[in-house]
Enzyme design. Structure first.
Site, short mmCIF file in Angstrom:
data_model
loop_
_atom_site.label_atom_id
_atom_site.label_comp_id
_atom_site.label_asym_id
_atom_site.label_seq_id
_atom_site.Cartn_x
_atom_site.Cartn_y
_atom_site.Cartn_z
N SER A 125 0.91 -1.13 -0.08
CA SER A 125 -0.10 -0.10 -0.05
C SER A 125 0.68 1.27 -0.04
O SER A 125 2.05 1.13 0.49
CB SER A 125 -0.82 -0.20 1.19
OG SER A 125 -1.59 1.20 1.44
N TYR B 283 -1.73 -0.64 10.77
CA TYR B 283 -1.64 -0.85 9.32
C TYR B 283 -0.50 -0.68 8.70
O TYR B 283 -0.04 -1.24 7.85
CB TYR B 283 -2.99 0.05 8.64
CG TYR B 283 -3.05 -0.58 7.20
CD1 TYR B 283 -3.70 -1.76 6.74
CD2 TYR B 283 -3.15 0.58 6.04
CE1 TYR B 283 -3.91 -2.28 5.33
CE2 TYR B 283 -3.22 0.10 4.80
CZ TYR B 283 -3.59 -1.15 4.23
OH TYR B 283 -4.01 -1.33 3.19
P1 NDP Z 1 -11.39 -6.20 0.26
O1 NDP Z 1 -11.64 -5.75 1.50
O2 NDP Z 1 -12.43 -5.83 -1.14
O3 NDP Z 1 -10.88 -7.65 -0.03
C1 NDP Z 1 -10.05 -8.25 1.05
C2 NDP Z 1 -9.85 -9.80 0.57
O4 NDP Z 1 -9.07 -10.41 1.52
C3 NDP Z 1 -10.98 -10.44 0.42
O5 NDP Z 1 -11.18 -11.23 -0.65
C4 NDP Z 1 -11.25 -11.32 1.77
O6 NDP Z 1 -11.95 -12.51 1.60
C5 NDP Z 1 -9.70 -11.41 1.80
N1 NDP Z 1 -9.34 -11.84 3.21
C6 NDP Z 1 -9.51 -11.09 4.36
N2 NDP Z 1 -9.05 -11.97 5.60
C7 NDP Z 1 -8.66 -13.17 4.79
C8 NDP Z 1 -8.25 -14.30 5.57
N3 NDP Z 1 -8.12 -14.44 6.94
N4 NDP Z 1 -8.16 -15.48 4.70
C9 NDP Z 1 -8.18 -15.31 3.53
N5 NDP Z 1 -8.73 -14.34 2.74
C10 NDP Z 1 -8.88 -13.28 3.40
O7 NDP Z 1 -9.94 -5.17 -0.03
P2 NDP Z 1 -9.14 -4.96 -1.19
O8 NDP Z 1 -9.38 -5.40 -2.50
O9 NDP Z 1 -9.16 -3.25 -1.14
O10 NDP Z 1 -7.71 -5.17 -0.72
C11 NDP Z 1 -6.73 -6.19 -1.31
C12 NDP Z 1 -5.27 -5.81 -0.78
O11 NDP Z 1 -5.20 -4.39 -1.28
C13 NDP Z 1 -5.17 -5.81 0.71
O12 NDP Z 1 -4.02 -6.02 0.91
C14 NDP Z 1 -5.16 -4.06 1.08
O13 NDP Z 1 -4.44 -4.09 2.32
C15 NDP Z 1 -4.52 -3.58 -0.21
N6 NDP Z 1 -4.69 -2.18 -0.34
C16 NDP Z 1 -6.22 -1.64 -0.97
C17 NDP Z 1 -6.20 -0.35 -1.02
C18 NDP Z 1 -7.81 0.56 -1.18
O14 NDP Z 1 -7.85 1.27 -1.05
N7 NDP Z 1 -8.62 -0.42 -1.39
C19 NDP Z 1 -5.18 0.62 -0.94
C20 NDP Z 1 -3.98 -0.02 -0.77
C21 NDP Z 1 -3.68 -1.31 -0.58
P3 NDP Z 1 -12.87 -13.14 2.46
O15 NDP Z 1 -13.20 -12.01 3.41
O16 NDP Z 1 -13.69 -13.95 1.80
O17 NDP Z 1 -12.00 -14.24 3.16
#
Ligand code: NDP
Length: 254
Positions: free
Chosen positions: A149, A162
């Site tokens: 990020s 974070y």
């Molecule tokens: P979302 O919340 O839309 O997606 C997060 C994903 O992580 C989901 O598919 C969720 O699936 C999965 N996840 C969470 N916990 C677990 C677990 N214990 N085991 C397996 N899967 C897990 O967020 P984003 O798409 O935005 O996030 C993706 C990445 O991008 C993250 O690492 C985030 O830090 C990073 N990011 C995002 C930004 C933003 O502005 N959105 C900016 C910078 C970085 P499920 O709940 O089904 O398990």
């Protein structure tokens, strides 16, 4: 010259939402067989069906990557099903913001478990397969892309833990890059600014009201596809070119 991904196998964590969904779609469009890993299997099954209908190949794999056994099993299931592993996208993540003073320790633990431990477990389990793919696979190169990020580059008040996890991901990525790059496993970080996903929705209402919603209202944020484009770019470089870091921001985010 970019390469296509026909014959390659990719595993994307967090493929049930946001950036993970868009990334899995794009890798499949470029010819990779994609293992979709997350906890919400209904969403994974829907995405798998969609990818297959579009002519791609996908496998839904239920796993909570904070559990080492499940992270290892997800990698194992992928390799058993597709026969190999060429690309790992460590995308699953959680962002729970707020002050350190009086913080909810359980929120810290959940973030550390997904953003750090989950990424480590999955990476460790995948590495032997990636090293093998780099040695004798058709591309003779393999990839790990860690979704970090802007919070892995810049610290802000209220982002403390974070920030800690994402700065940690950046440091680990560069260390691992140095360890395996000469064996042709490329390791890089992709650092997005604000993206339109569910990420902020897991925060407490007071955090959403003061830190999340005002930012999203004031900013033309990125789409998940903008980040998927970045992942695709990284993993389609020719074998001799490794992208160690890619920072993608909304144009109007300072
Ligand atoms: P979302 O919340 O839309 O997606 C997060 C994903 O992580 C989901 O598919 C969720 O699936 C999965 N996840 C969470 N916990 C677990 C677990 N214990 N085991 C397996 N899967 C897990 O967020 P984003 O798409 O935005 O996030 C993706 C990445 O991008 C993250 O690492 C985030 O830090 C990073 N990011 C995002 C930004 C933003 O502005 N959105 C900016 C910078 C970085 P499920 O709940 O089904 O398990």
């Amino acid at each position: 010259m970019a390469t296509n991904l026909t014959g390659a196998v990719a595993l994307v964590t967090g493929a049930s939402s946001g950036i993970g969904v868009a990334t899995a779609r794009q890798l499949a469009e470029r010819g990779a067989s994609v293992a979709l890993v997350a906890r919400r299997t209904d969403r994974l099954e829907d995405l798998s069906t969609e990818i297959e209908k579009a002519g791609g190949t996908a496998l839904a794999v239920e796993a909570d990557i904070t559990d080492r056994t499940q992270a290892e099993a997800a990698v194992q299931q992928t390799v058993e099903h597709f026969g190999r592993l060429d690309i790992l996208v460590n995308n699953a993540g959680l962002m729970l913001l707020g002050p350190v003073v009086g913080a909810d320790v359980e929120e810290w633990e959940r973030m550390l478990a997904v953003n750090v431990q989950g990424l480590l477990y999955t990476t460790r389990a995948a590495l032997p397969h990636l090293l093998r793919a780099a040695e004798d696979g058709p591309r003779r190169v393999a990839d790990i892309v860690n979704i970090s990020s802007i919070a892995g580059r810049v610290a802000w008040n209220g982002y403390g833990v974070y920030n800690l996890t994402k700065f940690g991901v950046n440091g680990f990525t560069e260390s691992l890059r140095q360890e395996v790059t000469q064996r042709h496993v490329r390791v890089g970080v992709l650092e997005p600014g604000g993206v339109d996903t569910e990420l902020g929705s897991h925060n407490k209402p007071e955090v959403r009201d003061t830190m999340i919603d005002p930012f999203y209202e004031a900013t033309e944020v990125l789409a998940p596809e903008d980040i998927a484009d970045g992942v695709s770019y990284i993993v389609t470089r020719p074998r001799h070119a490794s992208v160690g870091e890619l920072w993608i921001m909304p144009t109007d985010q300072v």
